[in-house]
Write a protein that holds these residues in place. Structure first.
Motif, PDB file in Angstrom:
ATOM      1  N   ILE A  31     -17.573  -5.604 -17.826  1.00  0.00           N
ATOM      2  CA  ILE A  31     -16.892  -6.697 -17.138  1.00  0.00           C
ATOM      3  C   ILE A  31     -15.412  -6.370 -16.970  1.00  0.00           C
ATOM      4  N   MET A  32     -14.786  -5.865 -18.032  1.00  0.00           N
ATOM      5  CA  MET A  32     -13.369  -5.497 -17.956  1.00  0.00           C
ATOM      6  C   MET A  32     -13.147  -4.398 -16.920  1.00  0.00           C
ATOM      7  N   SER A  33     -14.046  -3.436 -16.863  1.00  0.00           N
ATOM      8  CA  SER A  33     -13.930  -2.344 -15.900  1.00  0.00           C
ATOM      9  C   SER A  33     -14.061  -2.867 -14.473  1.00  0.00           C
ATOM     10  N   PHE A  34     -14.995  -3.788 -14.248  1.00  0.00           N
ATOM     11  CA  PHE A  34     -15.183  -4.364 -12.917  1.00  0.00           C
ATOM     12  C   PHE A  34     -13.939  -5.130 -12.478  1.00  0.00           C
ATOM     13  N   VAL A  35     -13.401  -5.961 -13.366  1.00  0.00           N
ATOM     14  CA  VAL A  35     -12.213  -6.752 -13.037  1.00  0.00           C
ATOM     15  C   VAL A  35     -11.028  -5.835 -12.751  1.00  0.00           C
ATOM     16  N   ALA A  36     -10.846  -4.802 -13.570  1.00  0.00           N
ATOM     17  CA  ALA A  36      -9.745  -3.862 -13.356  1.00  0.00           C
ATOM     18  C   ALA A  36      -9.890  -3.151 -12.013  1.00  0.00           C
ATOM     19  N   GLY A  37     -11.088  -2.744 -11.663  1.00  0.00           N
ATOM     20  CA  GLY A  37     -11.335  -2.097 -10.371  1.00  0.00           C
ATOM     21  C   GLY A  37     -11.081  -3.024  -9.205  1.00  0.00           C
ATOM     22  N   PHE A  38     -11.487  -4.274  -9.350  1.00  0.00           N
ATOM     23  CA  PHE A  38     -11.273  -5.260  -8.289  1.00  0.00           C
ATOM     24  C   PHE A  38      -9.781  -5.498  -8.068  1.00  0.00           C
ATOM     25  N   LEU A  39      -9.031  -5.654  -9.166  1.00  0.00           N
ATOM     26  CA  LEU A  39      -7.594  -5.879  -9.044  1.00  0.00           C
ATOM     27  C   LEU A  39      -6.882  -4.649  -8.481  1.00  0.00           C
ATOM     28  N   ALA A  40      -7.326  -3.470  -8.864  1.00  0.00           N
ATOM     29  CA  ALA A  40      -6.735  -2.240  -8.323  1.00  0.00           C
ATOM     30  C   ALA A  40      -7.004  -2.138  -6.824  1.00  0.00           C
ATOM     31  N   HIS A  41      -8.183  -2.520  -6.393  1.00  0.00           N
ATOM     32  CA  HIS A  41      -8.525  -2.484  -4.970  1.00  0.00           C
ATOM     33  C   HIS A  41      -7.625  -3.441  -4.190  1.00  0.00           C
ATOM     34  N   GLN A  42      -7.427  -4.646  -4.728  1.00  0.00           N
ATOM     35  CA  GLN A  42      -6.565  -5.607  -4.046  1.00  0.00           C
ATOM     36  C   GLN A  42      -5.125  -5.079  -3.968  1.00  0.00           C
ATOM     37  N   SER A  43      -4.680  -4.450  -5.026  1.00  0.00           N
ATOM     38  CA  SER A  43      -3.326  -3.896  -5.035  1.00  0.00           C
ATOM     39  C   SER A  43      -3.182  -2.804  -3.985  1.00  0.00           C
ATOM     40  N   ARG A  44      -4.192  -1.946  -3.866  1.00  0.00           N
ATOM     41  CA  ARG A  44      -4.146  -0.891  -2.841  1.00  0.00           C
ATOM     42  C   ARG A  44      -4.126  -1.500  -1.447  1.00  0.00           C
ATOM     43  N   GLN A  45      -4.907  -2.561  -1.238  1.00  0.00           N
ATOM     44  CA  GLN A  45      -4.929  -3.213   0.071  1.00  0.00           C
ATOM     45  C   GLN A  45      -3.560  -3.812   0.387  1.00  0.00           C
ATOM     46  N   MET A  46      -2.931  -4.441  -0.609  1.00  0.00           N
ATOM     47  CA  MET A  46      -1.610  -5.026  -0.388  1.00  0.00           C
ATOM     48  C   MET A  46      -0.578  -3.946  -0.073  1.00  0.00           C
ATOM     49  N   ASN A  47      -0.633  -2.835  -0.784  1.00  0.00           N
ATOM     50  CA  ASN A  47       0.289  -1.732  -0.519  1.00  0.00           C
ATOM     51  C   ASN A  47       0.067  -1.139   0.870  1.00  0.00           C
ATOM     52  N   TYR A  48      -1.197  -1.081   1.295  1.00  0.00           N
ATOM     53  CA  TYR A  48      -1.502  -0.572   2.634  1.00  0.00           C
ATOM     54  C   TYR A  48      -0.900  -1.483   3.697  1.00  0.00           C
ATOM     55  N   CYS A  49      -1.033  -2.788   3.507  1.00  0.00           N
ATOM     56  CA  CYS A  49      -0.455  -3.733   4.466  1.00  0.00           C
ATOM     57  C   CYS A  49       1.064  -3.568   4.529  1.00  0.00           C
ATOM     58  N   LYS A  50       1.680  -3.420   3.364  1.00  0.00           N
ATOM     59  CA  LYS A  50       3.137  -3.254   3.328  1.00  0.00           C
ATOM     60  C   LYS A  50       3.557  -1.958   4.003  1.00  0.00           C
ATOM     61  N   SER A  51       2.740  -0.908   3.891  1.00  0.00           N
ATOM     62  CA  SER A  51       3.086   0.359   4.543  1.00  0.00           C
ATOM     63  C   SER A  51       3.017   0.233   6.059  1.00  0.00           C
ATOM     64  N   LEU A  52       2.237  -0.729   6.556  1.00  0.00           N
ATOM     65  CA  LEU A  52       2.148  -0.983   7.996  1.00  0.00           C
ATOM     66  C   LEU A  52       3.164  -2.032   8.445  1.00  0.00           C
ATOM     67  N   ASN A  53       4.053  -2.451   7.525  1.00  0.00           N
ATOM     68  CA  ASN A  53       5.027  -3.518   7.786  1.00  0.00           C
ATOM     69  C   ASN A  53       4.342  -4.817   8.191  1.00  0.00           C
ATOM     70  N   GLN A  54       3.253  -5.118   7.512  1.00  0.00           N
ATOM     71  CA  GLN A  54       2.532  -6.354   7.752  1.00  0.00           C
ATOM     72  C   GLN A  54       2.454  -7.151   6.451  1.00  0.00           C
ATOM     73  N   GLU A  55       2.168  -8.434   6.601  1.00  0.00           N
ATOM     74  CA  GLU A  55       2.072  -9.325   5.443  1.00  0.00           C
ATOM     75  C   GLU A  55       0.638  -9.321   4.909  1.00  0.00           C
ATOM     76  N   PRO A  56       0.467  -9.042   3.616  1.00  0.00           N
ATOM     77  CA  PRO A  56      -0.871  -9.187   3.031  1.00  0.00           C
ATOM     78  C   PRO A  56      -1.155 -10.662   2.756  1.00  0.00           C
ATOM     79  N   VAL A  57      -2.293 -11.145   3.257  1.00  0.00           N
ATOM     80  CA  VAL A  57      -2.672 -12.543   3.086  1.00  0.00           C
ATOM     81  C   VAL A  57      -4.052 -12.578   2.454  1.00  0.00           C
TER      82      VAL A  57
END
Length: 75
Positions: A31-57
């Motif tokens: 469960i801890m591994s799944f949650v950590a992976g999910f949060l890491a995925h969201q963080s990568r998505q947010m960073n990708y949006c920021k690299s495109l100069n867009q707002e992560p929503v």
């Protein structure tokens, strides 16, 4: 009659408790591994949006990139 059977029963009980405890530990680690992976995925998505100069929503647990207000050109 001797009471030699009692330690054997206690030994099998301890073995059962260890097996159950091990399974619970493995479940918690999964469960801890799944949650950590999910949060890491969201963080990568947010960073990708920021690299495109867009707002992560966040929408229903999904990160969506939207053009930022400062990037829009007003007529």
């Amino acid at each position: 009659m001797s009471t030699n059977n009692q330690p054997v029963i206690q030994s099998s009980s301890n073995t059962l408790i260890r097996r159950v405890a091990t399974k619970i530990l493995v479940l918690l680690l999964c469960i801890m591994s799944f949650v950590a992976g999910f949060l890491a995925h969201q963080s990568r998505q947010m960073n990708y949006c920021k690299s495109l100069n867009q707002e992560p929503v966040g929408q229903d647990g999904v990160i969506v990139c939207q053009p930022s207000q400062s990037a829009k050109v007003s007529p």
